[in-house]
Design an enzyme around this catalytic site. Structure first.
Site, mmCIF file in Angstrom:
data_model
loop_
_atom_site.group_PDB
_atom_site.id
_atom_site.type_symbol
_atom_site.label_atom_id
_atom_site.label_comp_id
_atom_site.label_asym_id
_atom_site.label_seq_id
_atom_site.Cartn_x
_atom_site.Cartn_y
_atom_site.Cartn_z
ATOM 1 C CB VAL A 108 -1.044 -0.021 1.272
ATOM 2 C CG1 VAL A 108 -1.829 1.530 1.429
ATOM 3 C CG2 VAL A 108 -2.187 -1.155 1.322
ATOM 4 N N PRO A 129 11.551 0.503 9.190
ATOM 5 C CG PRO A 129 10.878 -0.543 11.017
ATOM 6 C CD PRO A 129 10.230 -0.611 9.652
ATOM 7 N N GLY A 142 11.341 -3.839 6.849
ATOM 8 C CA GLY A 142 9.840 -3.592 6.280
ATOM 9 C C GLY A 142 9.645 -3.361 4.661
ATOM 10 C CG ASP A 183 -8.474 -1.141 5.064
ATOM 11 O OD1 ASP A 183 -9.225 -0.853 3.557
ATOM 12 O OD2 ASP A 183 -8.519 -1.892 5.443
#
Length: 247
Positions: free
Chosen positions: A33, A53, A56, A116
């Site tokens: 996303v 990070p 990630g 979302d």
């Protein structure tokens, strides 16, 4: 009582083309996303800062970082990251942390979008069709993003394949026209003349129009007439318009 005026339909959004060129936009998160958000921010010529990070980041976000297309802060979000931000987009899988970002943005009056979570959004992303300068957005106001994609594809399928190029050419012609007639009071006439051009010339004509054609066409601005593309070219002996009307 029946009115001649538009009916009010509540529950919508104010759809705008938000100019964020050179603005500082903070994207929190480094997944799929976030990757989509980053593309939208960079396409709008904004300065994008990604907080997440390194471990990630997905492949696309990592690519943007490695190519120095974005500024990267290699850690989790901290409140100080909001300093200097003009807009925030949060895309992390942590509802509590996301809500905290939202609350902090509200305190600092920074426009934010929490992925979302429609109630925690100052603005929504729609399904977008892009063809050069042309942008068409379909929004369901957070109700059905998948349906927005369907509607957008249906709209895009009806557009001429060369519409983006035609718009670019019209933009170039408008810039040239402002040089020919720069005064503010010429504004209404410029607008009316450009409408005549857009109504008379086909998309194919506008796409085919060269710089020389534009210069020739502009020679007809002062007499306020609009010739066809063929007529413009006939007025250009040896490929050069002699400009009898530019006086």
């Amino acid at each position: 009582m029946k009115s001649d005026f538009p009916e009010i339909q509540g529950g919508g959004s104010l759809i705008l083309a938000w100019q964020i060129r050179n603005k500082r936009v903070l994207v929190i998160g480094g997944g799929e996303v976030a990757a989509g958000r980053i593309v939208k921010v960079l396409n709008a010529d904004a300065k994008c800062v990604v907080v997440a990070p390194r471990s990630g980041l997905n492949d696309e976000v990592a690519y943007r970082v490695d190519q120095k297309q974005v500024e990267h802060v290699d850690r989790n979000f901290e409140p100080s990251d909001l300093d200097g931000a003009d807009m925030v987009m949060c895309a992390i899988d942590d509802p509590e942390a996301s809500t905290q970002v939202w609350k902090l943005c509200k305190e600092k009056r920074i426009a934010a979008n929490i992925a979302d979570v429609p109630p925690e959004c100052d603005f929504y992303f729609g399904s977008e069709h892009r063809d050069g300068p042309l942008q068409i957005m379909v929004s369901t106001n957070g109700n059905g993003p998948r349906l927005a994609n369907f509607v957008r594809r249906r709209i895009a399928a009806t557009l001429p394949y060369n519409i983006g190029t035609a718009i670019q050419r019209v933009g170039m012609l408008r810039k040239k026209l402002r040089k020919v007639a720069p005064n503010i009071e010429e504004g209404p006439k410029r607008m009316a003349w450009m409408i005549k051009v857009s109504d008379k010339w086909t998309l194919e004509d506008l796409c085919e129009m060269t710089d020389e054609d534009m210069d020739g066409l502009l020679g007809f601005y002062k007499p306020n007439t609009v010739p066809s593309l063929d007529e413009v070219r006939l007025a250009q002996p040896d490929g050069a318009f002699d400009g009898p009307f530019l006086i």
